[in-house]
Design an enzyme around this catalytic site. Sequence first.
Site, PDB file in Angstrom:
ATOM      1  N   ASN A  10     -41.815  23.237   4.084  1.00  0.00           N
ATOM      2  CA  ASN A  10     -41.424  24.646   4.140  1.00  0.00           C
ATOM      3  C   ASN A  10     -41.983  25.327   2.888  1.00  0.00           C
ATOM      4  OD1 ASN A  10     -40.172  27.116   4.248  1.00  0.00           O
ATOM      5  ND2 ASN A  10     -38.101  26.330   3.875  1.00  0.00           N
ATOM      6  N   LYS A  12     -42.010  28.391   2.133  1.00  0.00           N
ATOM      7  CA  LYS A  12     -41.221  29.569   1.732  1.00  0.00           C
ATOM      8  C   LYS A  12     -42.129  30.751   1.345  1.00  0.00           C
ATOM      9  CE  LYS A  12     -37.572  26.489   0.212  1.00  0.00           C
ATOM     10  NZ  LYS A  12     -36.285  26.375  -0.446  1.00  0.00           N
ATOM     11  N   HIS A  96     -32.489  28.611   8.495  1.00  0.00           N
ATOM     12  CA  HIS A  96     -32.622  28.017   7.160  1.00  0.00           C
ATOM     13  C   HIS A  96     -31.509  28.583   6.268  1.00  0.00           C
ATOM     14  CE1 HIS A  96     -34.098  27.176   3.134  1.00  0.00           C
ATOM     15  NE2 HIS A  96     -34.722  26.165   3.689  1.00  0.00           N
ATOM     16  N   GLU A  98     -31.425  29.738   3.413  1.00  0.00           N
ATOM     17  CA  GLU A  98     -31.719  31.003   2.714  1.00  0.00           C
ATOM     18  C   GLU A  98     -31.598  32.188   3.673  1.00  0.00           C
ATOM     19  OE1 GLU A  98     -35.376  29.465   1.175  1.00  0.00           O
ATOM     20  OE2 GLU A  98     -34.175  28.098  -0.045  1.00  0.00           O
ATOM     21  N   GLU A 167     -29.460  20.298   6.189  1.00  0.00           N
ATOM     22  CA  GLU A 167     -29.798  20.632   4.806  1.00  0.00           C
ATOM     23  C   GLU A 167     -28.541  21.098   4.084  1.00  0.00           C
ATOM     24  OE1 GLU A 167     -34.200  21.665   4.334  1.00  0.00           O
ATOM     25  OE2 GLU A 167     -33.208  23.456   5.059  1.00  0.00           O
ATOM     26  N   GLY A 173     -33.305  23.077  -3.341  1.00  0.00           N
ATOM     27  CA  GLY A 173     -33.924  23.679  -4.519  1.00  0.00           C
ATOM     28  C   GLY A 173     -33.137  23.454  -5.795  1.00  0.00           C
ATOM     29  N   SER A 213     -34.046  18.824  -1.691  1.00  0.00           N
ATOM     30  CA  SER A 213     -34.619  18.135  -2.850  1.00  0.00           C
ATOM     31  C   SER A 213     -35.197  16.762  -2.514  1.00  0.00           C
ATOM     32  CB  SER A 213     -33.587  18.045  -3.983  1.00  0.00           C
ATOM     33  OG  SER A 213     -33.212  19.350  -4.401  1.00  0.00           O
TER      34      SER A 213
END
Length: 253
Positions: A10, A12, A96, A98, A167, A173, A213
């Site tokens: 990904n 991003k 996702h 985010e 996730e 992250g 991660s």
Amino acid sequence: MSRTSVIAGNWKMHLTKRKASALAREVAARQGAAEHRRCIVFPAFVHLDHVRRNLKGSNVVLGAQNCWSKKEGAFTGEISPYMLRDMGVQVVLLGHSERRHVLGETDSLLVDKLKVALRAKLEVMLCVGETLEEREAGLTFEVLRRQLKALKHVKDSQVPRVSVAYEPVWAIGTGLTATPAQAQEVHAEARSSIAGILGDSAAAAMPVLYGGSVKPANASELLSQADVDGALVGGASLVIDQFGPILDAAPVV
Ligand code: PEP
């Protein structure tokens, strides 16, 4: 049942057109003719066409990071899944963390996105996962079951085009990773929820990826868990020196 590993990057909101194209060529070369793993990259929308050209002839799959919930219309700034399909995109990432937690996407919006993306003949990778507060409150499985309810809208014929990425939000992250045992525990629960919604054979066949991660140092152990069928990789997917070893960590079945 043995499932082919899926290793997905990904990207991003990173990279320039030139860097994304170069990375696509590096990923294509590293993936080579490998058949025991599937490799997907999710570049930014504006880089999709350049990446597509640089992946031509390779067996790396082109994905997009999001789409809108309607086929077409007055939705300024949004992208239809049909446009993605027309552009040569094969897979779309939906939900996702985010998108859910920074941009406020709800479960019901994601149901609409899932339905239209599948109608557009895209594959969907649905992301699910709990926040740190939810984990600490013992709500991990409850959150998972709630987010996976979107799969009730998947028709039998569409099941082969759906995968799930677990996730944990606290691991994205942050440098924190779920331990292999924590990942396996949640993946097994996810698979049993999927079985409850779509049936045992769909659950046995559906790839459930881990993300949060993932790095070269932890990839092999995570990928060796029985219900972990791959990795959705953010930061470490941006450099081939890190993504390459993660690709190589996919077990040969
Ligand atoms: C992600 O963006 O899906 C992700 C897992 O990011 P990272 O690997 O950087 O935690």
